[in-house]
Design a protein around this motif. Structure first.
Motif, PDB file in Angstrom:
ATOM      1  N   GLY A  41       0.799  -1.217   0.000  1.00  0.00           N
ATOM      2  CA  GLY A  41       0.000   0.000   0.000  1.00  0.00           C
ATOM      3  C   GLY A  41       0.829   1.262   0.000  1.00  0.00           C
ATOM      4  O   GLY A  41       0.301   2.365   0.134  1.00  0.00           O
ATOM      5  N   GLU A  42       2.134   1.117  -0.191  1.00  0.00           N
ATOM      6  CA  GLU A  42       3.021   2.282  -0.170  1.00  0.00           C
ATOM      7  C   GLU A  42       2.977   3.057  -1.481  1.00  0.00           C
ATOM      8  O   GLU A  42       2.709   2.491  -2.554  1.00  0.00           O
ATOM      9  CB  GLU A  42       4.460   1.857   0.133  1.00  0.00           C
ATOM     10  N   ILE A  43       3.252   4.360  -1.393  1.00  0.00           N
ATOM     11  CA  ILE A  43       3.365   5.196  -2.585  1.00  0.00           C
ATOM     12  C   ILE A  43       4.756   4.987  -3.175  1.00  0.00           C
ATOM     13  O   ILE A  43       5.762   5.144  -2.487  1.00  0.00           O
ATOM     14  CB  ILE A  43       3.146   6.677  -2.244  1.00  0.00           C
ATOM     15  N   VAL A  44       4.812   4.638  -4.439  1.00  0.00           N
ATOM     16  CA  VAL A  44       6.083   4.414  -5.114  1.00  0.00           C
ATOM     17  C   VAL A  44       6.616   5.757  -5.610  1.00  0.00           C
ATOM     18  O   VAL A  44       5.916   6.501  -6.312  1.00  0.00           O
ATOM     19  CB  VAL A  44       5.914   3.430  -6.291  1.00  0.00           C
ATOM     20  N   VAL A  45       7.853   6.066  -5.237  1.00  0.00           N
ATOM     21  CA  VAL A  45       8.470   7.340  -5.597  1.00  0.00           C
ATOM     22  C   VAL A  45       9.857   7.096  -6.182  1.00  0.00           C
ATOM     23  O   VAL A  45      10.432   6.016  -6.028  1.00  0.00           O
ATOM     24  CB  VAL A  45       8.596   8.281  -4.378  1.00  0.00           C
ATOM     25  N   ASP A  46      10.393   8.124  -6.837  1.00  0.00           N
ATOM     26  CA  ASP A  46      11.764   8.023  -7.345  1.00  0.00           C
ATOM     27  C   ASP A  46      12.738   8.508  -6.280  1.00  0.00           C
ATOM     28  O   ASP A  46      12.357   8.755  -5.123  1.00  0.00           O
ATOM     29  CB  ASP A  46      11.916   8.791  -8.660  1.00  0.00           C
ATOM     30  N   GLU A  47      14.007   8.644  -6.644  1.00  0.00           N
ATOM     31  CA  GLU A  47      15.029   9.024  -5.665  1.00  0.00           C
ATOM     32  C   GLU A  47      14.823  10.423  -5.104  1.00  0.00           C
ATOM     33  O   GLU A  47      15.389  10.770  -4.067  1.00  0.00           O
ATOM     34  CB  GLU A  47      16.424   8.919  -6.296  1.00  0.00           C
ATOM     35  N   TYR A  48      13.988  11.223  -5.778  1.00  0.00           N
ATOM     36  CA  TYR A  48      13.711  12.579  -5.303  1.00  0.00           C
ATOM     37  C   TYR A  48      12.343  12.676  -4.624  1.00  0.00           C
ATOM     38  O   TYR A  48      11.819  13.768  -4.435  1.00  0.00           O
ATOM     39  CB  TYR A  48      13.788  13.574  -6.469  1.00  0.00           C
TER      40      TYR A  48
END
Length: 492
Positions: free
Chosen positions: A323-330
Motif C-alpha cells: 500500500g506504499e506510494i512508489v516514488v523516485d530518488e527525489y
C-alpha cells in the motif's frame, strides 16, 4: 501560469510533513498549507517514539532498589503508579503537539484540522467540504499498525492503544518479533506486567545481526519474559464465551480463566479498559496446541502505509504491494506535481529519515537543487533492555558480499556485575578484509542508542578498523571495547 491557492499543500502533520512545510515556508518563501486529520506530531510524537521512550525510562526504574542496595544505599522497591505516569505523559504530549502547531504558525503555514485527499494532481479536497489548489502537493500521511486477518482479531489491541489504557493489565500476550513487539515486551515487564511473547520465526528481530538479537532474546528470558519463538496463535476468543470447537479446554485454560477473571479487576474494583471494552479476558490457542488466557493481547505484527481512500490511483500514482506510494530518488510520484515522504513510502520507516526526506524535497521542489536522500548507513536503536544500537551491515549480510573479519566481545558490565546481576553486553565490528573499512557496528548494552549515534559518524565517513585502533580508549567505560579489540574472533 495557473493561479493556485498555495505553492505547496502538505497532507500529514507528522515530523516529515511539518518539517517540509516549515522549511518551504520559512526558507524558500513558499505559500504553504498543511492538513492533519488527527493530532499534530504524528506517530512519533503522539503514539510512537516519544511516548514509548518515556515508557522505557519509567520501566527502567524497576530494579533501581536492587542495584542501589548493592552499592550501599538502603532502598526499598515501590509500586508503579500508571495513573500518575499516564497523566504526566498526556501533559507532555499535549505540550509537544502545541509546539508543533506553534512552529507551523510562526513559519506562516496555514493549517487545517481535517482529512485531506487528492481530487486531482493540483487539488486537495478536505473532509470539511473545502477544496484547495496547490502547484505542488506533498503526501506525508505515515503508517498505521495492523491486525492479522483472523477471526476475533478485534479483541486484541495494537501499539497505538497502549498509551490510552486506563489501567495496566495483569498479564499480556504480545504477538510479533519485530522491534515494536520486543520493546513493548521489555517496557511492560519493567512496569510489572506478566509478559508472554509469541513469534512465528526462529528468532526475534529478523533482519538485525544474529549475534546481537540472540543476546537480546537471552536477556529478555533472563529478566522473566516468557518468549516463545516458532509459535503463533491460531484462534482467539473471549474466555467467558461458551466455546464449542474454539473454546478453552483442559485444566491449564480453566485455571487460567479463573485466575485472570480475578486479575482483570483494577485497584478500584473495576475492570481495566481493554478487558472491559472487549468483554473480559482473552483465550488463545497457539500453533503448538497450548491454550491459555490473558488479560490482554497486543498485536505487533506490522504496519501499513496510510494510503486508503486518498484518490492516488485515480491520478496514475503507483501503489506498491504493502500500500506504499512508489516514488523516485527525489520522492516524486508518477504525477509530476505530487511527492511523498516518510513511512507512507515504506522506504526506511524512521522519523529522522522522514525529516531528511522532507528537507531534500524542499531542496528539489523549491530551491532548484535536486537532492536525493542518502538511505545508506543509517544508525538506529532498539529500546529493549538492554538496548541495541546498529549501523551498517550485519555479519550475515556482509559475508554474503565479501570477505570479512569480525571483531567481537561480550562481557558483564561493571555497574551491574558489581550488583551481582547476570547482564551481558556485546560490542561488535564487521570489517572488510580488502578495504579495512568498518562495514557494520552492533552494540547491545545500556544506552546503546547513545553510543551508536557517535559510532555512526565514523562509519559514515568511511573509517577503517585501523582508525578505530588509533583512537585512545575512554576508561573505564563499556564503549572502550569498540577501540580496543585487536584480534578478529572469526573470518568469513
Amino acid at each position: 501560469m495557473a493561479d493556485y491557492d498555495y505553492d505547496l499543500f502538505v497532507i500529514g502533520g507528522g515530523s516529515g510533513g511539518v518539517r517540509a512545510a516549515r522549511v518551504a515556508a520559512g526558507e524558500a518563501g513558499a505559500k504553504v498549507a498543511l492538513a492533519e486529520e488527527d493530532r499534530y506530531g504524528g506517530t512519533c510524537v503522539i503514539r510512537g517514539c516519544v511516548p514509548k521512550k518515556l515508557m522505557v525510562f519509567a520501566s527502567e526504574f524497576s530494579d533501581v532498589a536492587e542495584v542501589g542496595n548493592a552499592y550501599g544505599w538502603n532502598m526499598t522497591s515501590g509500586t508503579f503508579d500508571w495513573q500518575n505516569f499516564r497523566s504526566h505523559l498526556n501533559n507532555e504530549l499535549d505540550r509537544l503537539e502545541g509546539v508543533y502547531r506553534s512552529l507551523l504558525k510562526n513559519s506562516g503555514v496555514d493549517t487545517f484540522d481535517a482529512r485531506a485527499k487528492l481530487k486531482d494532481k493540483h487539488t486537495v479536497e478536505l473532509s470539511d467540504g473545502q477544496t484547495k489548489t496547490a502547484k505542488t502537493i506533498l503526501v506525508a500521511t505515515g503508517g498505521r499498525p495492523v491486525r492479522p486477518d483472523m477471526p476475533n482479531a478485534h479483541l486484541g489491541i495494537v501499539s497505538d492503544d497502549i498509551f490510552h489504557l486506563e489501567t495496566l493489565p495483569k498479564s499480556i500476550l504480545i504477538i510479533g518479533g519485530g522491534y515494536i513487539a520486543c520493546e513493548f515486551a521489555c517496557i511492560l515487564h519493567g512496569l510489572g506486567v506478566e509478559v508472554t511473547q509469541y513469534y512465528r520465526g526462529a528468532q526475534i528481530l529478523r533482519g538485525f545481526d544474529d549475534e546481537a538479537r540472540g543476546l537480546i532474546a537471552e536477556a529478555m528470558r533472563d529478566r522473566g519474559i516468557e518468549l516463545h519463538t516458532g509459535t503463533n496463535i491460531v484462534q482467539m476468543g473471549l474466555a467467558s464465551d461458551d466455546h464449542t470447537e474454539s473454546g478453552p479446554t483442559g485444566s491449564d485454560a480453566a485455571m487460567g480463566a479463573s485466575v485472570q477473571q480475578e486479575n482483570v479487576m483494577a485497584n478500584d474494583g473495576t475492570a481495566d479498559e481493554a478487558s472491559a471494552g472487549r468483554g473480559g479476558p482473552i483465550w488463545v490457542k497457539a500453533t503448538n496446541g497450548r491454550e491459555r488466557v490473558f488479560d490482554m493481547v497486543l498485536f505487533a505484527t506490522g504496519r501499513d502505509p496510510n494510503t486508503d481512500d486518498m484518490g492516488l490511483e485515480d491520478l496514475g500514482i503507483e501503489i506498491g504491494r504493502r500500500g506504499e506510494i512508489v516514488v523516485d530518488e527525489y520522492s516524486k510520484t508518477a504525477a509530476d506535481s505530487v511527492y511523498a515522504i516518510g513511512d507512507v513510502t515504506n522506504r526506511v520507516n524512521l522519523t529522522p529519515v522522514a525529516i531528511r526526506e522532507g528537507m531534500a524535497f524542499v531542496e528539489t521542489a523549491f530551491k532548484d537543487n535536486p537532492t536525493a536522500v542518502d538511505h545508506d548507513l543509517i544508525p538506529s536503536a532498539i529500546f529493549t533492555q538492554p538496548e541495541m544500537g546498529t549501523v551498517g551491515l550485519s555479519e550475515e549480510d556482509a559475508r554474503d558480499r565479501e570477505e570479512i573479519e569480525v571483531f567481537c566481545t561480550s562481557f558483564r558490565p561493571m555497574k551491574t556485575a558489581f550488583a551481582g546481576k547476570p547482564d551481558r553486553v556485546l560490542m561488535k565490528l564487521v570489517v572488510s578484509k580488502e578495504t579495512r573499512k568498518v562495514l557494520g557496528c552492533h552494540i547491545v548494552a545500556p544506552d546503546a542508542g547513545e553510543m551508536i549515534q557517535l559510532a555512526g559518524v565514523a562509519i559514515k565517513m568511511g573509517a577503517t578498523k585501523e582508525d578505530f585502533d588509533r583512537t585512545v580508549a575512554v576508561h573505564p567505560t563499556m564503549s572502550e571495547e569498540i577501540v580496543t579489540m585487536r584480534t578478529p574472533m572469526r573470518t568469513a
